[in-house]
Design an enzyme around this catalytic site. Structure first.
Site, short mmCIF file in Angstrom:
data_model
loop_
_atom_site.label_atom_id
_atom_site.label_comp_id
_atom_site.label_asym_id
_atom_site.label_seq_id
_atom_site.Cartn_x
_atom_site.Cartn_y
_atom_site.Cartn_z
N CYS A 103 1.91 5.96 4.51
CA CYS A 103 2.82 6.99 5.02
C CYS A 103 2.23 7.85 6.15
O CYS A 103 2.86 8.02 7.19
CB CYS A 103 3.23 7.96 3.91
SG CYS A 103 3.15 7.33 2.23
N TYR A 130 11.07 -2.34 5.73
CA TYR A 130 10.87 -1.09 6.47
C TYR A 130 9.54 -1.05 7.20
O TYR A 130 9.45 -0.51 8.30
CB TYR A 130 11.09 0.13 5.57
CG TYR A 130 9.94 0.55 4.69
CD1 TYR A 130 9.02 1.48 5.13
CD2 TYR A 130 9.78 0.03 3.41
CE1 TYR A 130 7.97 1.88 4.31
CE2 TYR A 130 8.75 0.43 2.60
CZ TYR A 130 7.83 1.35 3.05
OH TYR A 130 6.80 1.75 2.25
C1 LIG Z 1 2.34 0.74 5.86
C2 LIG Z 1 2.90 1.54 4.70
C3 LIG Z 1 3.71 2.62 4.96
C4 LIG Z 1 4.24 3.38 3.91
N1 LIG Z 1 5.04 4.43 4.23
C5 LIG Z 1 5.56 5.18 3.23
C6 LIG Z 1 6.38 6.31 3.53
O1 LIG Z 1 6.64 6.61 4.69
N2 LIG Z 1 6.87 7.04 2.49
C7 LIG Z 1 6.59 6.72 1.20
O2 LIG Z 1 7.04 7.42 0.29
N3 LIG Z 1 5.82 5.65 0.88
C8 LIG Z 1 5.30 4.87 1.87
N4 LIG Z 1 4.50 3.81 1.55
C9 LIG Z 1 4.30 3.46 0.13
C10 LIG Z 1 3.23 4.36 -0.52
O3 LIG Z 1 2.05 4.30 0.25
C11 LIG Z 1 2.97 3.88 -1.94
O4 LIG Z 1 4.20 3.81 -2.64
C12 LIG Z 1 2.05 4.82 -2.69
O5 LIG Z 1 0.82 4.94 -2.03
C13 LIG Z 1 1.82 4.30 -4.11
O6 LIG Z 1 0.91 5.11 -4.79
P1 LIG Z 1 0.04 4.52 -5.98
O7 LIG Z 1 -0.66 5.68 -6.58
O8 LIG Z 1 0.87 3.66 -6.84
O9 LIG Z 1 -1.00 3.52 -5.29
P2 LIG Z 1 -1.98 3.69 -4.06
O10 LIG Z 1 -1.68 4.88 -3.25
O11 LIG Z 1 -1.99 2.38 -3.38
O12 LIG Z 1 -3.39 3.96 -4.74
C14 LIG Z 1 -4.03 2.99 -5.51
C15 LIG Z 1 -5.52 3.22 -5.44
O13 LIG Z 1 -6.15 2.46 -6.46
C16 LIG Z 1 -7.39 2.01 -5.96
N5 LIG Z 1 -7.80 0.87 -6.78
C17 LIG Z 1 -7.18 -0.33 -6.90
N6 LIG Z 1 -7.83 -1.10 -7.79
C18 LIG Z 1 -8.88 -0.36 -8.25
C19 LIG Z 1 -9.91 -0.59 -9.19
N7 LIG Z 1 -9.98 -1.74 -9.87
N8 LIG Z 1 -10.83 0.38 -9.41
C20 LIG Z 1 -10.76 1.55 -8.74
N9 LIG Z 1 -9.79 1.84 -7.85
C21 LIG Z 1 -8.87 0.89 -7.60
C22 LIG Z 1 -7.09 1.66 -4.53
O14 LIG Z 1 -8.29 1.68 -3.75
C23 LIG Z 1 -6.14 2.78 -4.13
O15 LIG Z 1 -6.81 3.87 -3.55
C24 LIG Z 1 3.94 3.04 2.58
C25 LIG Z 1 3.11 1.95 2.31
C26 LIG Z 1 2.60 1.20 3.35
C27 LIG Z 1 1.71 0.04 3.04
#
Ligand SMILES: Cc1cc2nc3c(=O)[nH]c(=O)nc-3n(C[C@H](O)[C@H](O)[C@H](O)COP(=O)(O)OP(=O)(O)OC[C@H]3O[C@@H](n4cnc5c(N)ncnc54)[C@H](O)[C@@H]3O)c2cc1C
Length: 452
Positions: free
Chosen positions: A53, A182
């Protein structure tokens, strides 16, 4: 529910993943008195902060200036020819991301969360391994997010995903985006705005599957008008390197020559090597952790939120799921999340904002649906000469007059739709939209004056 009551475990909660969901769950749990460890393999903040994001929106702002410079002329401004420097954008973006990494570290530290750097593995219902250590927790939270996947085609390794797009040494002269979701359209607009000759190849006939059909159709027209080459109903079958260039073989047997190929062809949950299978956690076919309404997996002590459960892959959703989970676990207030009316924006150029049901969904669920649409030239374009037009649409249930969906393509659509989302959550009717006095002259006022 702190320490003593959970004697026998090192922690009340061990969170794996320091992204949107994991950070919020850890901070809040600690603030409710839980002893929390958070394990993160990469930089804090996860996808959103580092390769999602935030840097995406910063790039989008950069790209939008191209149109602003063009528009300014009609308002009397001239400032010579505009020059863009990619390195400056990268350096400034990286500085901001580092600052945010620090903010996250401080927030966690201040909340009393023990942050552990390393890659975690689940070794049992209450056991997590990291860097040769074994930790025990009453609860384990899997918040590991997802990763981009490339199609299984020859030469796929020659293409990048959005992860690398944030760190390109040089901005290519030409780029091919593969995908119609998107992320694909946002990067098409970013590259196009920054002066890259941009082609988007999408196997479907319309962009933005899952969004209201009109949004994909209107966006395609707007992108084409801005010079993005759209190849719909087209696939990429192979990539080959040709000196410094890439040859992109298409399903239609044509070949494109380009300098960069970026795949935005979907994301999959991060579960590889996590040991969830062995711990008995049920996974969906694509790897998503299967959870109930309270984010509990098939192993009662193991929970999951965010992209790894593959419901709605958005940061505010991961955060809301995390909040519901910690209220359930540490406040004794079982909390679920209502997934209806989640507003979202696409930062293409022009922007898209959308909330509620698409027209097709509404027609599938309700006997009679009225649709109000408008497409017009915004006031700003009268002097700037810009050719883009704004599109707005309301989907209304005829029997109850309730507004079921609101959709927009145009400047600041995300900013506008956020307020509309509140109205939809309150069950607003079309009559109530109409009874709202508009703000003149704005684009947003059209939402309260839609007649046709
Ligand atoms: C290009 C792009 C643009 C986006 N734009 C938007 C937007 O504009 N608005 C929006 O709302 N969402 C957006 N998103 C989606 C948003 O980034 C995700 O929905 C959000 O980050 C999900 O959060 P999460 O906590 O599930 O996972 P993440 O934020 O992905 O965090 C997961 C973390 O777990 C860590 N991890 C994984 N496996 C392990 C392990 N075994 N041990 C230790 N650590 C580990 C990873 O390193 C990572 O830091 C976008 C995504 C992308 C790829």
């Amino acid at each position: 529910m702190t320490g003593g009551g959970m004697a026998g475990y090192d922690y009340d909660l061990i969170t794996i993943g320091g992204g949107s969901g994991g950070v919020r769950a850890s901070r809040m749990s600690a603030s409710f008195g839980a002893r929390v460890a958070l394990i993160e393999a990469g930089p804090l903040g996860g996808t959103c902060v580092n390769v999602g994001c935030i840097p995406k929106k910063l790039f989008s702002y950069a790209a939008d200036y191209a149109a602003d410079f063009n528009d300014a002329g009609g308002y009397g401004w001239s400032a010579g020819s505009a020059q863009f420097d990619w390195k400056t954008l990268l350096v400034n973006k990286d500085r901001e991301i580092s600052r945010l990494n620090g903010v996250y570290a401080r927030l966690l530290q201040d909340a009393g969360v023990n942050v552990i750097a390393g890659r975690a593995r689940v070794a049992g219902p209450h056991t997590v391994e990291v860097g040769g250590r074994t930790l025990t927790g009453k609860h384990v939270l899997v918040a590991t997010g997802g990763h981009a996947v490339k199609p299984d085609i020859p030469g796929a390794e020659l293409g990048i995903t959005s992860d690398q797009a944030f760190h390109l040494d040089v901005l290519p002269l030409r780029a091919v985006l593969v995908g119609g979701g998107y992320i694909a359209v946002e990067f098409a607009s970013i590259f196009n705005g920054l002066g890259v000759e941009t082609t988007l190849v999408h196997r479907g006939e319309r962009l933005l599957r899952g969004f209201d059909d009109d949004l994909g159709t209107v966006l395609a027209e707007e992108l084409a008008q801005q010079g993005v080459t759209l190849l719909l109903n087209e696939t990429v079958s192979a990539l080959t390197r040709d000196g410094g260039k890439l040859q992109v073989a298409l399903g239609s047997a044509r070949t494109l020559e380009t300098d960069l190929v970026m795949f935005a062809t979907g994301r999959r949950p991060n579960v590889a090597g996590l040991g969830l299978d062995a711990a008995g956690v049920a996974l969906a076919k694509n790897g998503a952790v299967q959870v109930d309404d309270f984010y509990c997996s098939s192993v009662p002590s193991i929970h999951a939120v965010g992209d790894v459960i593959d419901r709605v892959q958005l940061t505010p959703v991961a955060i809301a799921e995390a909040m519901a989970l910690v209220r359930t676990l540490f406040k004794g207030e079982p909390a679920k999340l209502d997934y209806r009316n989640i507003a979202t924006a696409v930062f293409s150029h022009p922007h898209i904002g959308t909330v509620g049901l698409t027209e097709a969904e509404a027609r599938g669920r309700h006997a009679a649906v009225d649709v109000y649409k408008t497409r017009f030239r915004p006031l700003k374009a009268t002097l700037s000469g810009a050719v883009g037009r704004v599109f707005m649409k309301l989907v209304v249930e005829r029997d109850t007059d309730r507004v079921l969906g609101a959709h927009m393509v145009g400047a600041e659509a995300g900013e506008i739709i956020q307020g509309i989302a509140v109205a939809l959550n309150c069950g607003a009717t079309k009559a109530q939209f109409d009874a709202t006095v508009g703000i003149h002259p704005t684009t947003a006022e059209e939402f309260v004056t839609l007649r046709a």
